[in-house]
Enzyme design. Structure first.
Site, PDB file in Angstrom:
ATOM      1  N   ARG A 214      -4.727   2.499 -16.923  1.00 37.45           N
ATOM      2  CA  ARG A 214      -4.968   3.189 -15.734  1.00 37.45           C
ATOM      3  C   ARG A 214      -5.472   4.567 -15.583  1.00 37.45           C
ATOM      4  O   ARG A 214      -6.428   4.724 -14.845  1.00 37.45           O
ATOM      5  CB  ARG A 214      -3.624   3.310 -14.965  1.00 37.45           C
ATOM      6  CG  ARG A 214      -2.974   1.744 -14.628  1.00 37.45           C
ATOM      7  CD  ARG A 214      -1.665   1.875 -14.023  1.00 37.45           C
ATOM      8  NE  ARG A 214      -1.873   2.170 -12.609  1.00 37.45           N
ATOM      9  CZ  ARG A 214      -1.450   3.390 -11.963  1.00 37.45           C
ATOM     10  NH1 ARG A 214      -0.850   4.484 -12.811  1.00 37.45           N
ATOM     11  NH2 ARG A 214      -1.488   3.556 -10.988  1.00 37.45           N
TER      12      ARG A 214
ATOM     13  N   CYS B 137     -11.650   3.417 -30.457  1.00 34.48           N
ATOM     14  CA  CYS B 137     -12.606   3.953 -30.959  1.00 34.48           C
ATOM     15  C   CYS B 137     -13.721   4.153 -29.840  1.00 34.48           C
ATOM     16  O   CYS B 137     -14.699   3.646 -29.982  1.00 34.48           O
ATOM     17  CB  CYS B 137     -13.171   3.189 -32.181  1.00 34.48           C
ATOM     18  SG  CYS B 137     -12.148   3.437 -33.628  1.00 34.48           S
TER      19      CYS B 137
ATOM     20  N   GLY C  82       4.111  -4.231  -4.539  1.00 38.79           N
ATOM     21  CA  GLY C  82       4.301  -4.384  -5.976  1.00 38.79           C
ATOM     22  C   GLY C  82       4.601  -3.041  -6.839  1.00 38.79           C
ATOM     23  O   GLY C  82       5.767  -3.062  -7.219  1.00 38.79           O
TER      24      GLY C  82
ATOM     25  N   GLY D  60       0.719  -1.365   0.056  1.00 42.92           N
ATOM     26  CA  GLY D  60      -0.002  -0.035   0.018  1.00 42.92           C
ATOM     27  C   GLY D  60       0.775   1.314   0.077  1.00 42.92           C
ATOM     28  O   GLY D  60       0.341   2.405   0.084  1.00 42.92           O
TER      29      GLY D  60
END
Length: 407
Positions: free
Chosen positions: A299, A329, A262, A219
């Site tokens: 993201r 598109c 991560g 986190g």
């Protein structure tokens, strides 16, 4: 990594292109490891952030373990050389069969719901397996509700209020609880959150006599732009180490402190490079349209993530305002009203913080091909994933021989 190097890589490997700075990853890993002063520390890289085998191999060489959320990630970890016992399996909402596969492989497993806990207790009653219990602390942590996973409305973990049920099941099935696991979410700045979570988890850990580990997930927030806030890992490590060591002393045993970072490890090491196809002036704004879209970098569209963008082809150009968009598109916006050096058709744009949850979320939407990936380590560049070709889209498709397609 400097702009000249990135430009050379864009010309060498073409765009769109993912580039990872291996030395930056090593630096982040060592900074994290050195921030904690405990007897037993184990860092498990969260594979879902970036699953390329070469990146996994780099973490293995650094001495990290792996955090996996699927059997496929476990298999990738094994391919990269990780030992099963260095892999923690932390899935959500998967079947009992997938758990059994992970158990048979020999990984550590984390259980985050009572249903699976009871089923595993029944199935392995004759030979109890070591397990981690994932607890939901009911704490809203982090700056984005879509990536906060420890609040009361989250699907992750077993509620702290259900611990009495857990302890009864553990006793009835003689289960072996090796550790307690918690993960509150991403982009946490306030170190006090980790302190509050620690005290909460310690009170739960007191319920289990034989635990060997406490896993605090991750986190930690990284910087997305200049002067941005981020987690002070040295400050967190110093406070957390003291708290953890005091708890170990109280328990009279040296527990293993585990983390599963991560994004912290790879986000800043990654750059995404795209070529400007079109510069389009409208009555509303100026669009810079690149040879990519949310099929490669989702993201910003998925949860409004911010990626700093630089025109590395024109670093000294006059500042102008652009909306940077992709070629998909439908609405496909990387950034709105961003002040950038003048953009010309053919320029190369660098999207920063593209190491985590970027390529791993890429798709073939609009039947577009996924980009290549390059690792730069000790001054050398290595192609670690080839760019897809049209045949990649056909792979695994079957066209049946039907005599009358339209009857």
């Amino acid at each position: 990594m400097n702009q000249e190097t990135l430009l050379n890589l864009a010309h060498k490997y073409d765009t769109p292109l993912y580039v990872y700075d291996g030395n930056k990853i090593i630096q982040k890993y060592n900074t994290f490891k050195n921030a904690f002063d405990v007897k037993h520390l184990k860092i498990h890289f969260a594979a879902k952030a970036l699953t390329n085998l070469s990146i996994l191999k780099l973490f293995k060489e650094l001495g990290a373990g792996l955090d996996c959320v699927s059997i496929q990630e476990i298999r990738l970890g094994l391919e990269a050389g990780f030992k099963p016992e260095d892999i923690i399996y932390t899935p959500n909402g998967v079947s009992i069969e997938e758990y059994v596969k992970a158990i048979n492989i020999g990984t550590k497993i984390t259980i985050d719901n009572i249903s699976i806990l009871e089923k595993l207790g029944q199935r392995f009653s004759d030979s109890p397996i070591p397990i981690f219990i994932r607890v939901n602390p009911h704490l809203m942590a982090g700056g984005n509700s879509k990536i906060s996973v420890g609040h009361i409305g989250s699907k992750f973990g077993i509620s702290i209020h259900q611990i009495p049920i857990v302890t009864r099941l553990i006793k009835n099935y003689n289960m072996n609880v090796e550790g307690i696991h918690i993960h509150t979410g991403s982009d946490i700045i306030d170190s006090d959150i980790f302190e509050r979570v620690a005290q909460l988890i310690f009170s739960i850990a007191d319920e289990f006599e034989n635990i060997k580990s406490i896993d605090f997930g991750s986190g930690f927030k990284v910087k997305y732009k200049e002067n941005d806030l981020s987690t002070d890992i040295e400050k967190v490590g110093k406070r957390f180490s003291q708290t953890f060591n005091e708890y170990c002393q109280k328990r009279g045993k040296d527990l293993v402190l585990r983390f599963e970072p991560g994004k912290y490890m790879v986000s800043e090491a990654g750059s995404f490079l795209a070529n400007v196809n079109i510069v389009k002036q409208t009555t509303a704004c100026t669009f810079a349209s690149v040879d990519s879209g949310f099929n490669h970098l989702i993201r910003p569209m998925l949860y409004n993530a911010y990626h700093e963008i630089e025109n590395i082809s024109n670093p000294n150009g006059e500042k102008k305002m652009y909306s940077v968009v992709g070629y998909i598109c439908e609405t496909d916006t990387f950034a709105e009203d961003r002040i950038l050096n003048e953009i010309r058709e053919g320029d190369i744009l660098q999207f920063k913080n593209a190491g985590a949850y970027c390529f791993s979320m890429a798709s073939n939407y609009n039947s577009r091909l996924r980009p290549a990936e390059v690792l730069v380590l000790n001054g050398q560049d290595y192609l670690i994933r080839k760019r897809e070709e049209f045949e990649s889209l056909l792979r695994n498709q079957e066209v049946p021989e039907i005599e009358n397609w339209i009857s």
